[in-house]
Design a protein around this motif. Structure first.
Motif, PDB file in Angstrom:
ATOM      1  N   HIS A  36       0.820  -1.208   0.000  1.00 43.24           N
ATOM      2  CA  HIS A  36       0.000   0.000   0.000  1.00 43.24           C
ATOM      3  C   HIS A  36       0.857   1.264   0.000  1.00 43.24           C
ATOM      4  O   HIS A  36       0.328   2.360  -0.003  1.00 43.24           O
ATOM      5  N   GLY A  37       2.170   1.101   0.072  1.00 39.18           N
ATOM      6  CA  GLY A  37       3.075   2.241   0.015  1.00 39.18           C
ATOM      7  C   GLY A  37       3.449   2.857   1.341  1.00 39.18           C
ATOM      8  O   GLY A  37       4.027   3.929   1.389  1.00 39.18           O
ATOM      9  N   ASN A  38       3.146   2.203   2.463  1.00 36.93           N
ATOM     10  CA  ASN A  38       3.417   2.754   3.781  1.00 36.93           C
ATOM     11  C   ASN A  38       4.662   2.087   4.377  1.00 36.93           C
ATOM     12  O   ASN A  38       4.558   1.172   5.167  1.00 36.93           O
ATOM     13  N   ASN A  39       5.847   2.542   3.985  1.00 36.20           N
ATOM     14  CA  ASN A  39       7.076   1.936   4.471  1.00 36.20           C
ATOM     15  C   ASN A  39       7.954   2.883   5.276  1.00 36.20           C
ATOM     16  O   ASN A  39       9.041   2.502   5.685  1.00 36.20           O
TER      17      ASN A  39
END
Length: 100
Positions: A36-39
């Motif tokens: 989801h792009g939350n790193n």
């Protein structure tokens, strides 16, 4: 005694990489990356380094408890002025630290 510049160390959550899977999805944790792009590590704000004071606060917190970031950490992330604007309305709060 609080040091203005702080004593810096690698982030204890992301181990200095600046990335940590913050997602709630087990599949993301299993892949060690978030689809989801939350790193971005929320403890260090993606810098990979934190002050020893913030590390102590993180270790001593209770589960699901908020942690306050000292001014050097906020300054390093460019968030000290943002925190100051948010608490300007409340004179009881300190500009030395802010919740995140």
């Amino acid at each position: 005694m609080r040091h203005e510049r702080g004593e810096w160390m690698d982030c204890i959550r992301c181990r200095g990489t600046g990335e940590y899977v913050e997602c709630y999805d087990d599949l993301c944790h299993a892949q060690d990356r978030c689809m989801h792009g939350n790193n971005t590590c929320k403890l260090c704000g993606g810098l990979g380094r934190i002050t020893r004071e913030l590390a102590e606060r993180w270790r001593s917190r209770d589960a699901f408890e908020a942690v306050t970031a000292p001014a050097p950490d906020l300054r390093a992330r460019g968030k000290l002025h943002q925190a100051a604007r948010e608490i300007r309305e409340d004179p009881e709060r300190s500009l030395e630290e802010a919740d995140f």
